[in-house]
Design a protein around this motif. Sequence first.
Motif, PDB file in Angstrom:
ATOM      1  N   LYS A 272      -2.402  30.330  23.666  1.00 15.52           N
ATOM      2  CA  LYS A 272      -1.197  30.064  24.450  1.00 15.52           C
ATOM      3  C   LYS A 272      -0.108  29.445  23.565  1.00 15.52           C
ATOM      4  O   LYS A 272       1.071  29.772  23.688  1.00 15.52           O
ATOM      5  N   SER A 273      -0.520  28.528  22.691  1.00 20.02           N
ATOM      6  CA  SER A 273       0.471  27.839  21.851  1.00 20.02           C
ATOM      7  C   SER A 273       1.187  28.821  20.929  1.00 20.02           C
ATOM      8  O   SER A 273       2.397  28.724  20.729  1.00 20.02           O
ATOM      9  N   THR A 274       0.445  29.788  20.369  1.00 20.41           N
ATOM     10  CA  THR A 274       1.100  30.758  19.474  1.00 20.41           C
ATOM     11  C   THR A 274       2.135  31.574  20.230  1.00 20.41           C
ATOM     12  O   THR A 274       3.188  31.914  19.679  1.00 20.41           O
ATOM     13  N   ALA A 275       1.864  31.877  21.503  1.00 26.69           N
ATOM     14  CA  ALA A 275       2.835  32.635  22.304  1.00 26.69           C
ATOM     15  C   ALA A 275       4.120  31.824  22.495  1.00 26.69           C
ATOM     16  O   ALA A 275       5.236  32.359  22.396  1.00 26.69           O
ATOM     17  N   HIS A 276       3.985  30.524  22.762  1.00 22.80           N
ATOM     18  CA  HIS A 276       5.176  29.679  22.949  1.00 22.80           C
ATOM     19  C   HIS A 276       5.951  29.508  21.647  1.00 22.80           C
ATOM     20  O   HIS A 276       7.189  29.553  21.646  1.00 22.80           O
ATOM     21  N   PHE A 277       5.244  29.300  20.528  1.00 19.33           N
ATOM     22  CA  PHE A 277       5.944  29.163  19.251  1.00 19.33           C
ATOM     23  C   PHE A 277       6.667  30.457  18.882  1.00 19.33           C
ATOM     24  O   PHE A 277       7.791  30.427  18.356  1.00 19.33           O
ATOM     25  N   THR A 278       6.041  31.587  19.165  1.00 14.92           N
ATOM     26  CA  THR A 278       6.679  32.882  18.894  1.00 14.92           C
ATOM     27  C   THR A 278       7.923  33.049  19.754  1.00 14.92           C
ATOM     28  O   THR A 278       8.960  33.543  19.280  1.00 14.92           O
ATOM     29  N   GLN A 279       7.850  32.617  21.006  1.00 13.40           N
ATOM     30  CA  GLN A 279       9.020  32.669  21.883  1.00 13.40           C
ATOM     31  C   GLN A 279      10.153  31.810  21.309  1.00 13.40           C
ATOM     32  O   GLN A 279      11.322  32.224  21.314  1.00 13.40           O
ATOM     33  N   ALA A 280       9.810  30.609  20.812  1.00 12.52           N
ATOM     34  CA  ALA A 280      10.824  29.733  20.225  1.00 12.52           C
ATOM     35  C   ALA A 280      11.503  30.395  19.033  1.00 12.52           C
ATOM     36  O   ALA A 280      12.732  30.320  18.870  1.00 12.52           O
ATOM     37  N   ILE A 281      10.716  31.067  18.211  1.00 18.82           N
ATOM     38  CA  ILE A 281      11.264  31.736  17.023  1.00 18.82           C
ATOM     39  C   ILE A 281      12.167  32.891  17.427  1.00 18.82           C
ATOM     40  O   ILE A 281      13.238  33.104  16.838  1.00 18.82           O
ATOM     41  N   ASN A 282      11.761  33.646  18.452  1.00 15.29           N
ATOM     42  CA  ASN A 282      12.593  34.762  18.910  1.00 15.29           C
ATOM     43  C   ASN A 282      13.936  34.268  19.439  1.00 15.29           C
ATOM     44  O   ASN A 282      14.966  34.928  19.275  1.00 15.29           O
ATOM     45  N   LEU A 283      13.933  33.096  20.087  1.00 14.79           N
ATOM     46  CA  LEU A 283      15.171  32.529  20.618  1.00 14.79           C
ATOM     47  C   LEU A 283      16.040  31.906  19.534  1.00 14.79           C
ATOM     48  O   LEU A 283      17.269  31.904  19.635  1.00 14.79           O
ATOM     49  N   ASP A 284      15.400  31.352  18.502  1.00 11.00           N
ATOM     50  CA  ASP A 284      16.114  30.640  17.429  1.00 11.00           C
ATOM     51  C   ASP A 284      15.449  30.971  16.097  1.00 11.00           C
ATOM     52  O   ASP A 284      14.604  30.222  15.613  1.00 11.00           O
ATOM     53  N   PRO A 285      15.796  32.098  15.476  1.00  6.32           N
ATOM     54  CA  PRO A 285      15.125  32.540  14.245  1.00  6.32           C
ATOM     55  C   PRO A 285      15.266  31.582  13.057  1.00  6.32           C
ATOM     56  O   PRO A 285      14.527  31.705  12.082  1.00  6.32           O
ATOM     57  N   GLY A 286      16.190  30.637  13.150  1.00  2.13           N
ATOM     58  CA  GLY A 286      16.368  29.676  12.066  1.00  2.13           C
ATOM     59  C   GLY A 286      15.641  28.361  12.272  1.00  2.13           C
ATOM     60  O   GLY A 286      15.863  27.394  11.540  1.00  2.13           O
TER      61      GLY A 286
END
Length: 581
Positions: free
Chosen positions: A290-304
């Motif tokens: 679950k955590s990897t899905a949330h971190f991936t979502q964060a990266i997609n929203l803010d690639p920097g």
Amino acid sequence: MRVSSPHLIRFGLFEVDTRSGELRRQGSKVNLQEQPFQALVLLLERRGEVVTREELNKRLWPEDTFVDFERGLNKAINKLRAALRDDPEKPCFIETLPQHGYRFIAPVENPPSVRDRFRAQHPPQIDSLAVLPLENLSGDPAQEYFSDGLTEELICAVARIASLRVISRTSVMSYKGARKSLPVIAKELRVDAIVEGTIARSDQKVRITAQLIYAPDDRHLWSGRYERELHDVLQLQAEIAEDIASQIHKLVDPGQHPSVPARKVHPQAYEACLKGIFFRDKMTPADLAKSTAHFTQAINLDPGYAQAYANLSQAQFYLGLFGMGPASELFPKAKASAVKALELDETVAAAHNALAAVHILYEWDWAGAEAECLRALQLSPNDSVTHVHLADYMSIQERHDEAIAEYKLALELDPISCIYIGFFGLILYRARRFDEAIAQCQKALEINPNYANALWFLALSLEQKGQLAESIEKFERAFSLGAGPPCRALLGRVYALAGERAKAESILEELKTLSHQQYISPFDIAVVYAGLGDLTSTFQLLEQAYQQRVFRIIELTFPMFDNLRPDPRWQDLVRRIGLPH
């Protein structure tokens, strides 16, 4: 949050709270920095008397402070007069005596006691501190991830204060919702001071209140209130850390905290990152996914967002550690995420830690591992995880005395974490200090009797002591608590050593059957064969584990394989991995 009974001094329309460090005008707080406030307190203590500029300088700045005292004092007095709306030409409160100093000339109510004067002149020495879990004021239990995550972020910010020992998250989170007094908590954590606070969200705004308590006498030293847009939350954390540092006369280390303003974050990306941290810290395979899905979502929203990449790297590394897939898939993903984090921001310590773990567990790049550990330690000396990574590396390299000393530093930062106390048992086991290892594991189990890893590590040392029945019992209990196939394999090994071959062979077949349904490491099957004395099968499977870069192959130098050391096949494997032998 608790409210301390303040000691108040009143004059005109103003009121000074010497415990909270606040100035109020007709009940409303007046913003006043620390130096002007301390100047006011000294003038009030000596009301009607001339306070020299030299006396004010000594009160406002410690002896080892390097500052332009004349200019600094003029600035402090000007700010104080502005806060009091006092005209220096026609003063109502502060009179200037040229070449001498200043005098407070207004009538005062409730002058400070001798005890409070002594306190003001002798600020407490604070060298250690704990940030307790922020209280969630939203009333929504679903927002706990936000308050918990922001607590961890704030701990990281405060940990940048130089010469200050800051207790890590694992230990402080055990006090969430606790009804213990602050002095009791401080004594258990062995700290001088406590920061406690609240957090509230309103749409895209976040509001934090915090107060600093000197624990030995439960004294309120400072409080602050902060409200920012969510995208400015990183700057908010930095401001709180700076304010706490100023209260305890320490500095935020410029080498760990860049002078440039903290970057703005995408609000939804930050929120996704906090959710990822919340699930990652549960440390179960399902929650890590679950955590990897949330971190991936964060990266997609803010690639920097460098920290999101670092957090994703850690979650991927833990999935590899739990054997939730082939090492050849999970560890390269963890490395790629860590490298990307460092490309965006080289100062993210968590990315250096994750990269060090990949070097150790997958690439066997020992020089690279040590370099990453040391860089992480330089960036985050108050992070217990950083000390644990370095100690783990030293232990694997059989630098046992150094590893134990380094690990004790981690325990100073996380003194009541059953996870770290238990892992210390493994560090001691590798050093062949079995009695000490057993004691550490038992200490961890006193905190959490159902902590599977402590039972696992305890069983390893009991086996080396020849207490096979006790070892079997601990392995069985650890497996029942979810320790997984590696623990099952070790149980099969001990059954074999205890002469219960039928049970060992049953576990061996069980693992082979299971390997058709999920990933089972060839190393785990080799462990059972080693216990049964089938060294041909053992080394065939160990060679497969080597080819697959199964991380547990580094356990070849651990005590349970000491009987294989004379074998040339063991020596060849260890040489290729680069382990000491």
